[in-house]
Scaffold this active site. Structure first.
Site, PDB file in Angstrom:
ATOM      1  N   ASP A  23       0.878  -1.180   0.000  1.00 50.02           N
ATOM      2  CA  ASP A  23       0.000   0.000   0.000  1.00 50.02           C
ATOM      3  C   ASP A  23       0.911   1.225   0.000  1.00 50.02           C
ATOM      4  OD1 ASP A  23      -2.317   1.672   0.301  1.00 50.02           O
ATOM      5  OD2 ASP A  23      -1.954   1.791   2.447  1.00 50.02           O
ATOM      6  N   SER A  24       0.306   2.378  -0.259  1.00 53.54           N
ATOM      7  CA  SER A  24       1.056   3.627  -0.173  1.00 53.54           C
ATOM      8  C   SER A  24       1.539   3.873   1.255  1.00 53.54           C
ATOM      9  CB  SER A  24       0.161   4.784  -0.605  1.00 53.54           C
ATOM     10  OG  SER A  24      -1.022   4.782   0.177  1.00 53.54           O
ATOM     11  N   CYS A  86      -4.150  -1.165  -2.130  1.00 54.32           N
ATOM     12  CA  CYS A  86      -4.290   0.285  -2.251  1.00 54.32           C
ATOM     13  C   CYS A  86      -5.206   0.536  -3.445  1.00 54.32           C
ATOM     14  CB  CYS A  86      -2.912   0.898  -2.504  1.00 54.32           C
ATOM     15  SG  CYS A  86      -2.944   2.668  -2.851  1.00 54.32           S
ATOM     16  N   GLU A 165      -5.726   8.839   9.782  1.00 51.51           N
ATOM     17  CA  GLU A 165      -4.335   8.742  10.244  1.00 51.51           C
ATOM     18  C   GLU A 165      -4.167   9.415  11.601  1.00 51.51           C
ATOM     19  OE1 GLU A 165      -1.339   9.286   7.338  1.00 51.51           O
ATOM     20  OE2 GLU A 165      -2.170   7.572   6.266  1.00 51.51           O
ATOM     21  N   CYS A 197     -11.121   2.891  -0.613  1.00 50.43           N
ATOM     22  CA  CYS A 197      -9.791   3.295  -0.140  1.00 50.43           C
ATOM     23  C   CYS A 197      -9.499   2.379   1.038  1.00 50.43           C
ATOM     24  CB  CYS A 197      -9.817   4.755   0.317  1.00 50.43           C
ATOM     25  SG  CYS A 197      -8.311   5.272   1.184  1.00 50.43           S
ATOM     26  N   HIS A 199      -7.888   2.764   3.622  1.00 50.92           N
ATOM     27  CA  HIS A 199      -8.007   3.385   4.952  1.00 50.92           C
ATOM     28  C   HIS A 199      -9.452   3.307   5.481  1.00 50.92           C
ATOM     29  CE1 HIS A 199      -4.129   5.298   4.208  1.00 50.92           C
ATOM     30  NE2 HIS A 199      -4.181   5.947   5.365  1.00 50.92           N
TER      31      HIS A 199
END
Ligand code: DGL
Length: 277
Positions: A23-24, A86, A165, A197, A199
């Site tokens: 993932d990024s 991702c 985050e 996404c 996240h």
């Protein structure tokens, strides 16, 4: 198809190699968590490109270059298959990765689209993701290839990744921002929302509370894990034996606060995190 060499293909040595996941950053740990639950005896090598996160606001050419570099690092870790955990990289770099890598590649978009088509009752699907993912139109293409009549309402939600985050998973501000982004899609008539996404599964609880039963949430992490399981079975690549698989986590920069957030939210034991250049 994954052909490493003829002797190894489908043999015990190949089967015991890790699944390479990237993932990024750390959002892809949601996919790792789903993989660990579904495939507990598979070893996983996870690489988060934290030195260059976020990918979501970068050009397709840059994300493609980063993705090829990170995938090459997974191959040097002997990955038997590569999982692009991702959405941004899956949206703009999957075809290049598939054409270039000598192992099979699984992204998050096709599994998410399949799940959305399976659960929508009114044929109107919402998709949220980073700007790069939404601008690529990858979800629309995947959904329409499965059902040409599907209606798609898509929206980029660039403020959600920083909130996640920061660990603001259940706060009034986050609730308000979610509703600002998602209300127009709900008012448009969607009955299904793809969390496009990696996240976003960390906001699943907040979204379920805010949207209630009328909207079905489709989690790209869970569906990607299901697709990897099917691939391993199909390619005879499943780890043999009852032993628990090993999880190794490496990042391209020092871990920051979000690793703690992800660890706690996902209840994932990531052990000592390595740093790779
Ligand atoms: N995890 C990334 C994705 O699924 C989002 C974070 C980023 O912008 O790099 O698209």
């Amino acid at each position: 198809m994954a052909v490493i060499n003829q002797d190894a293909h489908g043999g015990a040595a190949e089967q015991s190699r890790p699944i390479g996941v990237f993932d990024s950053g750390i959002g892809g740990l949601t996919v790792v968590s789903a993989l660990r639950t579904l495939l507990p005896n598979e070893s996983i090598f996870y690489l988060g490109d934290t030195a260059r996160v976020p990918y979501g606001g970068k050009s397709a050419a840059t994300v493609q270059r980063y993705s090829l570099e990170i995938a090459a690092m997974l191959l040097s870790e002997n990955a038997k298959t590569v999982v692009v955990a991702c959405n941004t990289a899956s949206a703009v770099a999957l075809s290049q990765l598939t054409a270039t890598l000598p192992v099979t590649v699984t992204g998050v978009i096709q599994p998410g689209a399949q799940a959305a088509i399976a659960v929508t009752r009114n044929g109107h699907v919402g998709v949220i993701g980073t700007r790069a993912t939404i601008n690529s139109g990858a979800y629309e293409r995947a959904l329409r290839s499965l059902d040409p009549k599907v209606r798609v309402s898509a929206r980029a939600c660039p403020l959600l990744v920083p909130l996640i985050e920061e660990g603001w998973l259940q706060t009034a501000i986050t609730d308000e921002i979610i509703m600002q982004y998602v209300s127009p899609l709900v008012n448009d008539g969607i009955d299904t929302l793809v969390l496009g996404c990696t996240h976003y599964p960390l906001l699943r609880e907040a979204m379920a509370r805010l949207l209630g039963d009328r909207i079905t949430l489709v989690d790209s992490a869970q569906n990607c894990a299901n697709a990897v399981r099917e691939l391993l079975l199909r390619e005879n690549l499943c780890a043999a034996g009852p032993d628990a698989g090993r999880l190794q986590v490496a990042l391209t920069d020092q871990p920051d606060n979000f690793l703690r957030v992800a660890r706690e939210a996902l209840q994932l034991d990531v052990g000592d995190v390595q740093v790779r250049e």
